[in-house]
Design a protein around this motif. Sequence first.
Motif, PDB file in Angstrom:
ATOM      1  N   ARG A  46      58.732  46.836   2.622  1.00  0.00           N
ATOM      2  CA  ARG A  46      58.940  47.695   1.475  1.00  0.00           C
ATOM      3  C   ARG A  46      58.896  46.902   0.166  1.00  0.00           C
ATOM      4  NH1 ARG A  46      59.343  50.621  -1.508  1.00  0.00           N
ATOM      5  NH2 ARG A  46      60.631  52.448  -1.876  1.00  0.00           N
ATOM      6  N   PHE A  47      59.563  45.754   0.134  1.00  0.00           N
ATOM      7  CA  PHE A  47      59.769  45.085  -1.149  1.00  0.00           C
ATOM      8  C   PHE A  47      59.033  43.768  -1.292  1.00  0.00           C
ATOM      9  CE2 PHE A  47      63.652  47.602  -0.392  1.00  0.00           C
ATOM     10  CZ  PHE A  47      63.427  48.531  -1.383  1.00  0.00           C
ATOM     11  N   GLN A  53      71.396  44.651  -7.201  1.00  0.00           N
ATOM     12  CA  GLN A  53      72.674  45.319  -7.422  1.00  0.00           C
ATOM     13  C   GLN A  53      73.823  44.322  -7.416  1.00  0.00           C
ATOM     14  OE1 GLN A  53      73.060  48.429  -4.535  1.00  0.00           O
ATOM     15  NE2 GLN A  53      71.911  49.882  -5.804  1.00  0.00           N
ATOM     16  N   VAL A  95      62.646  39.686  -3.137  1.00  0.00           N
ATOM     17  CA  VAL A  95      63.896  40.261  -3.633  1.00  0.00           C
ATOM     18  C   VAL A  95      64.057  41.665  -3.062  1.00  0.00           C
ATOM     19  CG1 VAL A  95      65.123  41.010  -5.693  1.00  0.00           C
ATOM     20  CG2 VAL A  95      63.809  38.891  -5.726  1.00  0.00           C
ATOM     21  N   THR A  96      65.281  41.994  -2.657  1.00  0.00           N
ATOM     22  CA  THR A  96      65.565  43.367  -2.212  1.00  0.00           C
ATOM     23  C   THR A  96      66.497  44.019  -3.242  1.00  0.00           C
ATOM     24  OG1 THR A  96      67.529  42.753  -0.980  1.00  0.00           O
ATOM     25  CG2 THR A  96      65.440  42.634   0.201  1.00  0.00           C
ATOM     26  N   PRO A  97      66.572  45.348  -3.224  1.00  0.00           N
ATOM     27  CA  PRO A  97      67.430  46.017  -4.205  1.00  0.00           C
ATOM     28  C   PRO A  97      68.886  45.592  -4.096  1.00  0.00           C
ATOM     29  CG  PRO A  97      66.215  47.632  -2.884  1.00  0.00           C
ATOM     30  CD  PRO A  97      65.801  46.283  -2.424  1.00  0.00           C
ATOM     31  N   GLU A  98      69.309  45.223  -2.880  1.00  0.00           N
ATOM     32  CA  GLU A  98      70.697  44.782  -2.718  1.00  0.00           C
ATOM     33  C   GLU A  98      71.000  43.589  -3.617  1.00  0.00           C
ATOM     34  OE1 GLU A  98      68.794  45.704  -0.209  1.00  0.00           O
ATOM     35  OE2 GLU A  98      69.947  46.537   1.477  1.00  0.00           O
ATOM     36  N   ASN A 155      62.536  54.783   7.564  1.00  0.00           N
ATOM     37  CA  ASN A 155      62.936  55.945   6.766  1.00  0.00           C
ATOM     38  C   ASN A 155      63.138  57.182   7.637  1.00  0.00           C
ATOM     39  OD1 ASN A 155      61.307  54.171   4.705  1.00  0.00           O
ATOM     40  ND2 ASN A 155      62.681  55.483   3.552  1.00  0.00           N
ATOM     41  N   VAL A 192      68.309  54.160  -6.228  1.00  0.00           N
ATOM     42  CA  VAL A 192      67.811  52.851  -5.819  1.00  0.00           C
ATOM     43  C   VAL A 192      66.574  53.068  -4.931  1.00  0.00           C
ATOM     44  CG1 VAL A 192      69.268  52.760  -3.766  1.00  0.00           C
ATOM     45  CG2 VAL A 192      68.562  50.642  -4.861  1.00  0.00           C
ATOM     46  N   PRO A 193      65.592  52.193  -5.036  1.00  0.00           N
ATOM     47  CA  PRO A 193      64.450  52.326  -4.115  1.00  0.00           C
ATOM     48  C   PRO A 193      64.923  52.045  -2.684  1.00  0.00           C
ATOM     49  CG  PRO A 193      63.927  50.864  -5.950  1.00  0.00           C
ATOM     50  CD  PRO A 193      65.391  51.109  -6.013  1.00  0.00           C
ATOM     51  N   VAL A 194      64.494  52.874  -1.762  1.00  0.00           N
ATOM     52  CA  VAL A 194      64.973  52.670  -0.378  1.00  0.00           C
ATOM     53  C   VAL A 194      63.846  52.215   0.534  1.00  0.00           C
ATOM     54  CG1 VAL A 194      66.912  54.219  -0.469  1.00  0.00           C
ATOM     55  CG2 VAL A 194      64.658  55.129   0.025  1.00  0.00           C
ATOM     56  N   LEU A 236      60.567  47.224  -7.863  1.00  0.00           N
ATOM     57  CA  LEU A 236      61.869  46.686  -8.243  1.00  0.00           C
ATOM     58  C   LEU A 236      61.900  46.312  -9.711  1.00  0.00           C
ATOM     59  CD1 LEU A 236      62.941  44.618  -5.126  1.00  0.00           C
ATOM     60  CD2 LEU A 236      63.611  46.903  -5.838  1.00  0.00           C
ATOM     61  N   LEU A 270      73.221  57.988  -3.911  1.00  0.00           N
ATOM     62  CA  LEU A 270      71.996  57.736  -4.672  1.00  0.00           C
ATOM     63  C   LEU A 270      71.740  56.245  -4.869  1.00  0.00           C
ATOM     64  CD1 LEU A 270      70.140  59.740  -6.006  1.00  0.00           C
ATOM     65  CD2 LEU A 270      71.364  59.372  -8.133  1.00  0.00           C
ATOM     66  N   SER A 271      72.830  55.477  -5.017  1.00  0.00           N
ATOM     67  CA  SER A 271      72.654  54.091  -5.434  1.00  0.00           C
ATOM     68  C   SER A 271      72.753  53.123  -4.275  1.00  0.00           C
ATOM     69  CB  SER A 271      73.725  53.742  -6.468  1.00  0.00           C
ATOM     70  OG  SER A 271      74.986  53.889  -5.889  1.00  0.00           O
ATOM     71  N   HIS A 301      62.034  46.250   7.484  1.00  0.00           N
ATOM     72  CA  HIS A 301      61.853  47.327   6.515  1.00  0.00           C
ATOM     73  C   HIS A 301      61.788  46.762   5.110  1.00  0.00           C
ATOM     74  CE1 HIS A 301      62.661  51.010   4.233  1.00  0.00           C
ATOM     75  NE2 HIS A 301      63.641  50.349   3.642  1.00  0.00           N
ATOM     76  N   PRO A 353      71.387  51.148  -1.211  1.00  0.00           N
ATOM     77  CA  PRO A 353      70.113  50.816  -0.577  1.00  0.00           C
ATOM     78  C   PRO A 353      70.150  51.194   0.902  1.00  0.00           C
ATOM     79  CG  PRO A 353      70.937  48.976  -1.840  1.00  0.00           C
ATOM     80  CD  PRO A 353      72.029  49.981  -1.803  1.00  0.00           C
ATOM     81  N   LEU A 354      68.976  51.487   1.434  1.00  0.00           N
ATOM     82  CA  LEU A 354      68.888  51.975   2.814  1.00  0.00           C
ATOM     83  C   LEU A 354      69.531  50.999   3.794  1.00  0.00           C
ATOM     84  CD1 LEU A 354      67.675  54.348   4.396  1.00  0.00           C
ATOM     85  CD2 LEU A 354      65.735  52.884   4.887  1.00  0.00           C
TER      86      LEU A 354
END
Lengths: 664, 311
Positions: A636-637, B272, B266-269, A589, B309-311, B221, A604-605, A632, A607-608
């Motif tokens: 993170r996820f 989406q 799972v990732t936000p990608e 980040n 989106v969560p980053v 998520l 905004l939408s 990352h 992803p990093l």
Amino acid sequence: MSGMPLLGILMGLIVESANWIKSRWDFSAETTNRAWQFNVLVIGLATVWIFLIETPYLALPILIAWLPALLLPMQLIQSFGLIASLPLSTFSFLAKNRQERNLRLGLKDPTLQINFGNIYFIGTIIAASLGSETNSLPYSRAFLPCLVVLAGWRLLSSSGSRPLSLLIALTFSGGIALVGQIGLDELSNWLGNRGSSRPIFNPNSATTSIGRLGPIDLSPDIMWRLRTSENSRKPNLLRTGTYNTFYGSTWQNARVTDKDFRDLDNIEPRDGEIYFLLNDNLTPDAQKKAIGANLPRYTIYGTASAETPLPLPGDTTSLRDFELDGVDCNSFGTVRIFPKHSIIQGTVIWQGKTNPESPPILKEDLVIPQIDSEVLQKILKEIRIDEQPTLQAKLAAIRSWFQKNFKYSRTLLISSFNQPNEYRSAIHKFLTNVRSGHCEYFATSTALLLRQAGIPTRYAIGYAVMEFDSTHEEYVIRGTHSHAWCRVWDADQSHWIDFDPTPGSLFANTSMTNSRAQRISDYQKRLREDFFLWRNKPNNRMIVSVVMSILALGVLIFIANKLSKSKRHEAKARLLSIYQEQVIHTSLNALEPLAEKRLGSRPLSEPLGSWLKRLRPWLGGSSALDEAILLHQRLRFDPSPHSQIESKRLTELTKVLESKLKRN
Amino acid sequence: MMNYTTAVRLENAVCSVVRGQPKVIRHVLACMISGGHVLLEDFPGTGKTTLAKAIARTIGGATFKRVQFTPDLLPSDILGVSIFDPRSQDFRFHPGPVFTDILLADEINRASPRTQSALLESMGERQATIEGIKHDLGSIFFVIATQNPVEFRGTYPLPEAQMDRFAMQCTLGYVSAAEEVAILADQTDSHPVDSLSPVATREEIVSLMAAARQVRFSEELRHYVVALVGATRGHPAIQLAASPRASLALMKVSQALAIFEEQDFVTPEMIQAVATDVIAHRILLAPDAKYSGVNARQIVNELIEQIPVPV
């Protein structure tokens, strides 16, 4: 800008403090809309207020100079709110309608997003360049260069490369701005001069229009209003200045010095009733007479500033009820006031036997220009002035001679230039050939004629009272009612009397019908003056301040209440997350600010990971980026526990990427 | 991990037959792995049937049935019927095409709503109740339905409840000229589908399905998924918004997608990537939005853009 540097600095501090304070508020679209409406309301009220207290020509620059203060609420929303930009629909009703329609139809909303800070910044700069301080010389010379240097510095630090082209561009724009500023200055001077409804008054010198060509242009605006008390007759001539030396086309005061002015004595026969006496060496008995209840009196209303001459009848004895810091009077009876408020009101008592003027000084009050003496003698012979027994008869003879042979006209036909040899001066031509002119010709000629006849005479300027407004039951004095006449020394009574030689057609020639625009302007002026006079009364002032503070307090409490409800902390807020719990930030980040410089701010939408992948051109196909993104995402996820090794590895990779980015 | 290789093999095999559609193929396969059903809305001849066939062929031992929906198709034509057997003096149950692993319901909107609804129970609960007797369907049971987006004459638009049963709605669309040339080249001798040999067993698919459920999904998520689906509710252009079933499907499909991305979380990608396919067909546009020319996919895409989106 508005002449209050402290306020400016305070506002600047408030706006800038957004950078140091971490508190942020979550303003909804509805709140920003309301704030804008509130802001518009504030600006509207301020506009009304400024237009009430200022002449329209000056009001606009003042309004603009105050804009930064007026737009402050909106700017605070921008700097202390969570959103980076406000949609255009906040400001424009049309845009809002369009947005609502698009939303309903499910169309993509193309509404422009505006960062209000930029608008505010532009507004501040315009206000700064328009402010009253810019007119003082050293400041205005320094302002533009400073602005250009500041802009250059900012641009240089952000663009980095090509300093030469930047310099040229800055020089150009600076030059254009300089020319623009000069033009604006001229324009504002011109407007300001047109706007200053009362010409600048000089108690020592009055330039006349003698020897000038063309129509006389006078402002039809209301200057003063008079209300006579019952049974009092109205004064005919209200004097603002008296002069005794004619030179060229100018009447001057021979004793050209401010020291000639003395402060007026005041007496307070009863509590709270202060009278200013025009004559300073009166016996207590005479003082009582000077404020006598049986003397005629009128109340005068008008706008005044320091040193404004008060229009008074020649035989004024005392003034009362004026709220003044000071009032003084010179030996010619010119009274200047230093009012406490810009709008004044007071009562004038007149028609006493006392005179504020000193007796004539024969050395000065009988002087005539040499070139005119011949024609003056000829005319005196024609009138046979020597045969008139009394002063009154002499004056009547002159008056009737003018009445018979002369015409009043506001269109000037005599030029002081290119006089054929037969006319020695403009006065000469007026008396022998043209025989039409305005009051200044008549008053000057008469003064010279009387002086030639051995009667000390002075030249007085002021207003003729000739318009009665029956709806408001008051006399109205406009700029067009400006007048000039003579003060003649009555040796028998040993005091000065008014003598107005101008033929009576003066009144017929002044059109009494006012245009609609003038009526509106009169109405505005009257409203403004009456409101201020009402407000300036001590009791009313208290009522006004109490009501205003209650209102302001109410609004403040309401806003504070709303604010406390929507307060957020920035650390949480910056994430703009839908997730309210604390999230772990990885070291990746930290790359965001660097990447923002290359890619612009992250949508905004997006992803990093996919956003950072766009950095490939700078990183040269590095596999470190892919690995870092994977790590990352894992940290993170992936809800399963992670090892220290992973986060260490990510920190290492981030450092590598960071140095690569900085290098390229 | 073993799961990844199975998934990748499956994907490669299908991709070798259906040219130029890697993204849709991955989504359709993810949908199957997640236990959902897919609705392909596309023009005739874009490869819907080939895709369904290819998927069936790559799975060893999987049965494939195809039903061409017509207006006179009856529920019993799908579910099966009991017929009196004079020899045994008894009713014998003849299972319909629904008793299969992969069912291609071609032009599903041509059948009457009654017939369409016959599929409801099967799709939702993997079972069919015929004449009061419950029959379990196979553990894979994957419905690929197709419909033609242009032709509306003689069709019965799918009821909302039926639409909601489909986890995803995908569109194949036309492929690029180069891909189309490759398709022509492929089919000069025989159809490549016929030569496709299985790359995975039924059991492997079933274990893939189990693995998909194990893919980790973070709390944050979950909130994102709910925010995406929730954004459809209260939107002025939407008359009927997406249900919690949509959130559930979005989670499951993105979990399955993670397997194809060779990730165990799972990732936000991933969310989406499938969100539009999962959400768009479930929402019903308000009339004035519909007639202004927008479609549900555009609106969902817009919503995705609007939600942080969560980053």
